[in-house]
Design a protein around this motif. Sequence first.
Motif, PDB file in Angstrom:
ATOM      1  N   LYS A  60       2.264   7.306  40.579  1.00 50.22           N
ATOM      2  CA  LYS A  60       2.854   8.626  40.790  1.00 50.22           C
ATOM      3  C   LYS A  60       3.920   8.577  41.890  1.00 50.22           C
ATOM      4  O   LYS A  60       5.009   9.134  41.735  1.00 50.22           O
ATOM      5  CB  LYS A  60       1.751   9.619  41.151  1.00 50.22           C
ATOM      6  CG  LYS A  60       2.155  11.059  41.118  1.00 50.22           C
ATOM      7  CD  LYS A  60       0.911  11.915  41.338  1.00 50.22           C
ATOM      8  CE  LYS A  60       1.211  13.372  41.456  1.00 50.22           C
ATOM      9  NZ  LYS A  60       0.014  14.165  41.693  1.00 50.22           N
ATOM     10  N   SER A  61       3.631   7.886  42.982  1.00 40.28           N
ATOM     11  CA  SER A  61       4.622   7.794  44.061  1.00 40.28           C
ATOM     12  C   SER A  61       5.794   6.913  43.639  1.00 40.28           C
ATOM     13  O   SER A  61       6.923   7.131  44.077  1.00 40.28           O
ATOM     14  CB  SER A  61       3.991   7.305  45.363  1.00 40.28           C
ATOM     15  OG  SER A  61       3.481   6.012  45.234  1.00 40.28           O
ATOM     16  N   LEU A  62       5.552   5.917  42.778  1.00 43.43           N
ATOM     17  CA  LEU A  62       6.649   5.103  42.249  1.00 43.43           C
ATOM     18  C   LEU A  62       7.594   5.962  41.407  1.00 43.43           C
ATOM     19  O   LEU A  62       8.819   5.847  41.528  1.00 43.43           O
ATOM     20  CB  LEU A  62       6.117   3.959  41.378  1.00 43.43           C
ATOM     21  CG  LEU A  62       5.733   2.677  42.076  1.00 43.43           C
ATOM     22  CD1 LEU A  62       5.128   1.698  41.084  1.00 43.43           C
ATOM     23  CD2 LEU A  62       6.901   2.057  42.774  1.00 43.43           C
ATOM     24  N   ALA A  63       7.046   6.788  40.551  1.00 41.95           N
ATOM     25  CA  ALA A  63       7.861   7.660  39.699  1.00 41.95           C
ATOM     26  C   ALA A  63       8.675   8.629  40.562  1.00 41.95           C
ATOM     27  O   ALA A  63       9.874   8.825  40.331  1.00 41.95           O
ATOM     28  CB  ALA A  63       6.980   8.407  38.711  1.00 41.95           C
ATOM     29  N   SER A  64       8.032   9.199  41.544  1.00 39.27           N
ATOM     30  CA  SER A  64       8.716  10.126  42.438  1.00 39.27           C
ATOM     31  C   SER A  64       9.809   9.404  43.230  1.00 39.27           C
ATOM     32  O   SER A  64      10.914   9.926  43.408  1.00 39.27           O
ATOM     33  CB  SER A  64       7.702  10.769  43.378  1.00 39.27           C
ATOM     34  OG  SER A  64       8.290  11.770  44.147  1.00 39.27           O
ATOM     35  N   ALA A  65       9.505   8.191  43.683  1.00 32.72           N
ATOM     36  CA  ALA A  65      10.494   7.400  44.422  1.00 32.72           C
ATOM     37  C   ALA A  65      11.691   7.070  43.538  1.00 32.72           C
ATOM     38  O   ALA A  65      12.842   7.138  43.979  1.00 32.72           O
ATOM     39  CB  ALA A  65       9.854   6.114  44.950  1.00 32.72           C
ATOM     40  N   MET A  66      11.443   6.734  42.278  1.00 27.70           N
ATOM     41  CA  MET A  66      12.537   6.407  41.360  1.00 27.70           C
ATOM     42  C   MET A  66      13.409   7.631  41.125  1.00 27.70           C
ATOM     43  O   MET A  66      14.638   7.522  41.087  1.00 27.70           O
ATOM     44  CB  MET A  66      11.960   5.866  40.052  1.00 27.70           C
ATOM     45  CG  MET A  66      12.947   5.119  39.205  1.00 27.70           C
ATOM     46  SD  MET A  66      13.556   3.635  40.009  1.00 27.70           S
ATOM     47  CE  MET A  66      15.289   3.821  39.640  1.00 27.70           C
ATOM     48  N   ALA A  67      12.806   8.796  40.979  1.00 30.60           N
ATOM     49  CA  ALA A  67      13.585  10.026  40.818  1.00 30.60           C
ATOM     50  C   ALA A  67      14.398  10.315  42.087  1.00 30.60           C
ATOM     51  O   ALA A  67      15.538  10.791  42.009  1.00 30.60           O
ATOM     52  CB  ALA A  67      12.675  11.204  40.486  1.00 30.60           C
ATOM     53  N   SER A  68      13.851   9.991  43.243  1.00 25.24           N
ATOM     54  CA  SER A  68      14.589  10.155  44.498  1.00 25.24           C
ATOM     55  C   SER A  68      15.786   9.207  44.555  1.00 25.24           C
ATOM     56  O   SER A  68      16.846   9.569  45.084  1.00 25.24           O
ATOM     57  CB  SER A  68      13.676   9.922  45.698  1.00 25.24           C
ATOM     58  OG  SER A  68      12.699  10.932  45.768  1.00 25.24           O
ATOM     59  N   VAL A  69      15.626   8.016  44.006  1.00 27.02           N
ATOM     60  CA  VAL A  69      16.747   7.073  43.930  1.00 27.02           C
ATOM     61  C   VAL A  69      17.841   7.652  43.035  1.00 27.02           C
ATOM     62  O   VAL A  69      19.031   7.584  43.362  1.00 27.02           O
ATOM     63  CB  VAL A  69      16.274   5.683  43.425  1.00 27.02           C
ATOM     64  CG1 VAL A  69      17.453   4.781  43.095  1.00 27.02           C
ATOM     65  CG2 VAL A  69      15.363   5.018  44.449  1.00 27.02           C
ATOM     66  N   VAL A  70      17.449   8.235  41.911  1.00 30.89           N
ATOM     67  CA  VAL A  70      18.419   8.883  41.016  1.00 30.89           C
ATOM     68  C   VAL A  70      19.142   9.998  41.772  1.00 30.89           C
ATOM     69  O   VAL A  70      20.377  10.097  41.723  1.00 30.89           O
ATOM     70  CB  VAL A  70      17.738   9.448  39.747  1.00 30.89           C
ATOM     71  CG1 VAL A  70      18.713  10.304  38.946  1.00 30.89           C
ATOM     72  CG2 VAL A  70      17.182   8.325  38.882  1.00 30.89           C
ATOM     73  N   LEU A  71      18.391  10.820  42.474  1.00 32.52           N
ATOM     74  CA  LEU A  71      18.976  11.923  43.230  1.00 32.52           C
ATOM     75  C   LEU A  71      19.987  11.399  44.253  1.00 32.52           C
ATOM     76  O   LEU A  71      21.102  11.927  44.360  1.00 32.52           O
ATOM     77  CB  LEU A  71      17.892  12.743  43.932  1.00 32.52           C
ATOM     78  CG  LEU A  71      18.383  13.884  44.821  1.00 32.52           C
ATOM     79  CD1 LEU A  71      19.194  14.900  44.018  1.00 32.52           C
ATOM     80  CD2 LEU A  71      17.193  14.557  45.507  1.00 32.52           C
ATOM     81  N   GLY A  72      19.620  10.381  44.992  1.00 30.53           N
ATOM     82  CA  GLY A  72      20.536   9.812  45.987  1.00 30.53           C
ATOM     83  C   GLY A  72      21.804   9.275  45.355  1.00 30.53           C
ATOM     84  O   GLY A  72      22.917   9.494  45.858  1.00 30.53           O
TER      85      GLY A  72
END
Length: 183
Positions: A60-72
């Motif tokens: 779950k934190s990996l998925a959220s982190a990946m979405a944060s990378v997309v956002l950045g």
Amino acid sequence: MKKSSAVTSPPSLSFFLLLLLPLLAQSSDDLIDKICRVTPFIDLCEASLRPLAPSPSDPKSLASAMASVVLGNMTDTLGYIQSLIRHSHDPAAERALAQCAELYRPVVKFNIPQAIEAMRRGEFGFATYVLGDAEKQTDTCQKWINSAGADDESSVALTARNKQVKNLCDVAISVIKSLMKGH
């Protein structure tokens, strides 16, 4: 006698924790390996997730982190587009860039942050939808850039940025789908 036992206990605990830290890091690395293997861009996935500190320790934190990378990445690309608009002398290119900025702006300011929040609540379907929509926005932006006929250095760089965002969205969607399947 209890006093000496209490004195030796904290160093033993510290020593145990020192031994445990590499195992925790290893399990996080193993999780990144496992998750990234099911994505279309394994190297991009690993390059995006490995540098994060602290390393995401669960899917779950990996998925959220990946979405944060997309956002950045999308935020940086929006800034780049806005910079190109300020320096453009070609009306057709400026219109295409303005249209791109209009596509990127709500995705960066609202959609992806909402997707990240939805993942925290376990609403992975919504997050997948939003990231898929973000990917479509980069495609549309790229079509406008191509139709403007600009082939200068800045449009080539924007094309590369759009492709990177698109690939990151693909990775993030794959990570979320893997999480939904329980991998």
